[in-house]
Design a protein around this motif. Sequence first.
Motif, PDB file in Angstrom:
ATOM      1  N   ARG A  45       0.845  -1.212   0.000  1.00 38.53           N
ATOM      2  CA  ARG A  45       0.000   0.000   0.000  1.00 38.53           C
ATOM      3  C   ARG A  45       0.876   1.256   0.000  1.00 38.53           C
ATOM      4  O   ARG A  45       0.497   2.296  -0.547  1.00 38.53           O
ATOM      5  CB  ARG A  45      -0.976  -0.011   1.182  1.00 38.53           C
ATOM      6  CG  ARG A  45      -0.340   0.142   2.518  1.00 38.53           C
ATOM      7  CD  ARG A  45      -1.335   0.256   3.675  1.00 38.53           C
ATOM      8  NE  ARG A  45      -0.600   0.402   4.914  1.00 38.53           N
ATOM      9  CZ  ARG A  45       0.087  -0.571   5.511  1.00 38.53           C
ATOM     10  NH1 ARG A  45       0.076  -1.782   4.997  1.00 38.53           N
ATOM     11  NH2 ARG A  45       0.751  -0.352   6.624  1.00 38.53           N
ATOM     12  N   GLU A  46       2.064   1.178   0.616  1.00 38.89           N
ATOM     13  CA  GLU A  46       2.956   2.350   0.633  1.00 38.89           C
ATOM     14  C   GLU A  46       3.603   2.535  -0.743  1.00 38.89           C
ATOM     15  O   GLU A  46       3.763   3.669  -1.218  1.00 38.89           O
ATOM     16  CB  GLU A  46       4.014   2.179   1.726  1.00 38.89           C
ATOM     17  CG  GLU A  46       3.407   2.306   3.125  1.00 38.89           C
ATOM     18  CD  GLU A  46       4.092   1.496   4.207  1.00 38.89           C
ATOM     19  OE1 GLU A  46       3.697   1.635   5.377  1.00 38.89           O
ATOM     20  OE2 GLU A  46       4.990   0.682   3.890  1.00 38.89           O
ATOM     21  N   ILE A  47       3.927   1.404  -1.383  1.00 36.73           N
ATOM     22  CA  ILE A  47       4.489   1.495  -2.743  1.00 36.73           C
ATOM     23  C   ILE A  47       3.442   2.117  -3.674  1.00 36.73           C
ATOM     24  O   ILE A  47       3.731   3.035  -4.449  1.00 36.73           O
ATOM     25  CB  ILE A  47       4.874   0.086  -3.259  1.00 36.73           C
ATOM     26  CG1 ILE A  47       5.919  -0.556  -2.332  1.00 36.73           C
ATOM     27  CG2 ILE A  47       5.390   0.149  -4.689  1.00 36.73           C
ATOM     28  CD1 ILE A  47       6.201  -2.024  -2.630  1.00 36.73           C
ATOM     29  N   HIS A  68       7.556  -1.730 -21.146  1.00 34.70           N
ATOM     30  CA  HIS A  68       6.387  -1.396 -20.327  1.00 34.70           C
ATOM     31  C   HIS A  68       6.083   0.084 -20.532  1.00 34.70           C
ATOM     32  O   HIS A  68       6.965   0.938 -20.382  1.00 34.70           O
ATOM     33  CB  HIS A  68       6.681  -1.683 -18.843  1.00 34.70           C
ATOM     34  CG  HIS A  68       5.539  -1.332 -17.941  1.00 34.70           C
ATOM     35  ND1 HIS A  68       4.456  -2.155 -17.771  1.00 34.70           N
ATOM     36  CD2 HIS A  68       5.313  -0.245 -17.174  1.00 34.70           C
ATOM     37  CE1 HIS A  68       3.616  -1.596 -16.932  1.00 34.70           C
ATOM     38  NE2 HIS A  68       4.100  -0.427 -16.552  1.00 34.70           N
ATOM     39  N   ASP A  69       4.839   0.348 -20.912  1.00 37.09           N
ATOM     40  CA  ASP A  69       4.414   1.735 -21.161  1.00 37.09           C
ATOM     41  C   ASP A  69       5.368   2.466 -22.115  1.00 37.09           C
ATOM     42  O   ASP A  69       5.721   3.637 -21.904  1.00 37.09           O
ATOM     43  CB  ASP A  69       4.347   2.523 -19.832  1.00 37.09           C
ATOM     44  CG  ASP A  69       3.035   2.285 -19.111  1.00 37.09           C
ATOM     45  OD1 ASP A  69       2.143   1.620 -19.689  1.00 37.09           O
ATOM     46  OD2 ASP A  69       2.909   2.756 -17.955  1.00 37.09           O
ATOM     47  N   ALA A 109      11.165  -1.765  -6.375  1.00 41.01           N
ATOM     48  CA  ALA A 109      11.219  -0.898  -7.560  1.00 41.01           C
ATOM     49  C   ALA A 109      10.468  -1.561  -8.719  1.00 41.01           C
ATOM     50  O   ALA A 109       9.684  -0.911  -9.426  1.00 41.01           O
ATOM     51  CB  ALA A 109      12.667  -0.631  -7.936  1.00 41.01           C
ATOM     52  N   LEU A 110      10.694  -2.853  -8.886  1.00 42.31           N
ATOM     53  CA  LEU A 110      10.051  -3.552 -10.001  1.00 42.31           C
ATOM     54  C   LEU A 110       8.522  -3.500  -9.877  1.00 42.31           C
ATOM     55  O   LEU A 110       7.807  -3.219 -10.850  1.00 42.31           O
ATOM     56  CB  LEU A 110      10.538  -5.007 -10.046  1.00 42.31           C
ATOM     57  CG  LEU A 110      10.048  -5.806 -11.238  1.00 42.31           C
ATOM     58  CD1 LEU A 110      10.668  -5.268 -12.536  1.00 42.31           C
ATOM     59  CD2 LEU A 110      10.375  -7.293 -11.087  1.00 42.31           C
ATOM     60  N   LYS A 111       8.033  -3.757  -8.658  1.00 38.08           N
ATOM     61  CA  LYS A 111       6.576  -3.732  -8.436  1.00 38.08           C
ATOM     62  C   LYS A 111       6.012  -2.352  -8.752  1.00 38.08           C
ATOM     63  O   LYS A 111       4.938  -2.217  -9.328  1.00 38.08           O
ATOM     64  CB  LYS A 111       6.253  -4.097  -6.985  1.00 38.08           C
ATOM     65  CG  LYS A 111       6.458  -5.584  -6.705  1.00 38.08           C
ATOM     66  CD  LYS A 111       6.256  -5.892  -5.247  1.00 38.08           C
ATOM     67  CE  LYS A 111       6.410  -7.398  -5.050  1.00 38.08           C
ATOM     68  NZ  LYS A 111       6.908  -7.760  -3.740  1.00 38.08           N
ATOM     69  N   GLN A 118       3.805  -1.500 -11.830  1.00 38.89           N
ATOM     70  CA  GLN A 118       2.500  -1.357 -11.154  1.00 38.89           C
ATOM     71  C   GLN A 118       1.836  -2.716 -10.985  1.00 38.89           C
ATOM     72  O   GLN A 118       0.658  -2.914 -11.297  1.00 38.89           O
ATOM     73  CB  GLN A 118       1.599  -0.414 -11.942  1.00 38.89           C
ATOM     74  CG  GLN A 118       1.951   1.045 -11.674  1.00 38.89           C
ATOM     75  CD  GLN A 118       0.862   1.942 -12.165  1.00 38.89           C
ATOM     76  OE1 GLN A 118       0.914   2.364 -13.311  1.00 38.89           O
ATOM     77  NE2 GLN A 118      -0.122   2.209 -11.319  1.00 38.89           N
ATOM     78  N   ASP A 119       2.627  -3.625 -10.507  1.00 37.61           N
ATOM     79  CA  ASP A 119       2.144  -4.988 -10.319  1.00 37.61           C
ATOM     80  C   ASP A 119       2.704  -5.512  -8.993  1.00 37.61           C
ATOM     81  O   ASP A 119       3.894  -5.846  -8.898  1.00 37.61           O
ATOM     82  CB  ASP A 119       2.632  -5.853 -11.502  1.00 37.61           C
ATOM     83  CG  ASP A 119       2.257  -7.320 -11.325  1.00 37.61           C
ATOM     84  OD1 ASP A 119       1.582  -7.642 -10.318  1.00 37.61           O
ATOM     85  OD2 ASP A 119       2.652  -8.124 -12.186  1.00 37.61           O
TER      86      ASP A 119
END
Length: 483
Positions: free
Chosen positions: A380-382, A430-431, A408-410, A414-415
């Motif tokens: 939730r903080e990430i 990604h994007d 960082a990867l998550k 955004q996963d």
Amino acid sequence: MNEVVRLVQSFGEWRAAARDLIARGVPPASVQWQSTAGDGDLFSIAPAAPDPAPGNAPMLRLPRSLVELLESAACFNVIDRWAFLYQVLWRWQQGQHDVISPADADGSRLHGMAKAVRREEHDMHAYVRFREREEAQGAPRFVAWFEPVHDVLPQVARHFARRMGPISWMIATPGATMMWDGETLHAGPALMRGAADIDDAGEALWLTYYRSIFNPARLNADLLRSHIPSRFWKNLPEGAIVPAMVSSAANGERRTGQTATVGQRSGAAIIPISAERAQPVREVATTLDQCRRCDLWKSATQAVPGVGPQQAKIMLVGEQPGDQEDLAGLPFVGPAGAVLERAMLEAGVARDNIYLTNAVKHFKWEPRGKRRLHKTPAQREIAACHDWLEQELASVKPQVIVALGSTALKSVLQDGAATMTPLIGTPVQHDGRWVVTVYHPSYVLRAPDEENKRQAYRVIVDGLRQALQLINGGSFAGNVAAT
Ligand code: URA
């Protein structure tokens, strides 16, 4: 031969007797000092009473400062005070002028006594509480009870006479009373403590006020005790309610006490709100420093923003600032930063050309002794912090992101379920950007043995080289996957 001096109950009497003894050359060891009814009876003589007639005793020439010192020390309540003062006087007359030096044993005691007396006077000025009573013919309007340790009532009475002008009052102590009728001070005998127990409407009002300004959340009982010594509490009106207020503060009212009291009042309701909700409502926090999207700001020194050129083609994303970064306000300046620096050097990536930031901008830690120990940020903080990374990506527009570690990867992908292992050595799109995944530099520091350290470090160096290849025309030759 022992001389016995009687009826010494005041400084004036002692001075007259001492003058006579000095004139006759009687040394201290030959004098036995007595008070007729005990040494506590100094008060039974009115303070302004004239000295007894000096008789034929010659004038003693003493410096004014010495007389004042002796007069002050004479109020110190100790059994041998008159004998001690005579010893000081005798030594002075013998030419031993260092008797009033603090370096001399007698001088030191003399100054100590005078100081204690001054302190007691000061305390009595501060802690005497007058209670108002019904008008009665000839009776003082205000009365107070006090238990001084030293014999300071006369001088304190003169102080209140000056302060209260024509208003009549009486101060009762266990040894004596002093009464002021608005014009003259009168000394009287000791009264029982109950003499000053009066129901006073003003006092009830004061207690209500005192209760309502008492804030349990800000209570510091030690400070309270050190400001007002406990022997005074019992004669202060608020002394009766303070222990109960202190104990209910200790038992949980710290959080709710004042709100409850305030909440009972009529008018606008005041309800407790969290620090987070106390911030103005806004859609997007305007500056990183004011970010309250999660609770990490509460224990961090500051938010740590990214650094680097705004046109950087490579962005390195770490996890969160560490202890040193939190203090410096800059990313990767601690031990993990040193590993990263070495890897960049080896990979040929110039630090000046890359943008360095973190997935989470506040340091998350827990106390361990005197140290602040890193704690991995929760999902939730990430997620709460992701918006800041989005803003950096939107403004820097890097071609390649190097994700340093799992957090960082998550965040970059955004996963929350993203895992590193399948992506190490395999850049993904990604994007519209490349994402290169490597271990976090602190993993190199924590790895269990030299071989693991070496492998982890190699992954970082290789990843940085891949990033370089990708920005140099996408000539990367390894695996490529799409997300
Ligand atoms: N670790 C990180 O992930 N970032 C820093 O800034 C420092 C240590």
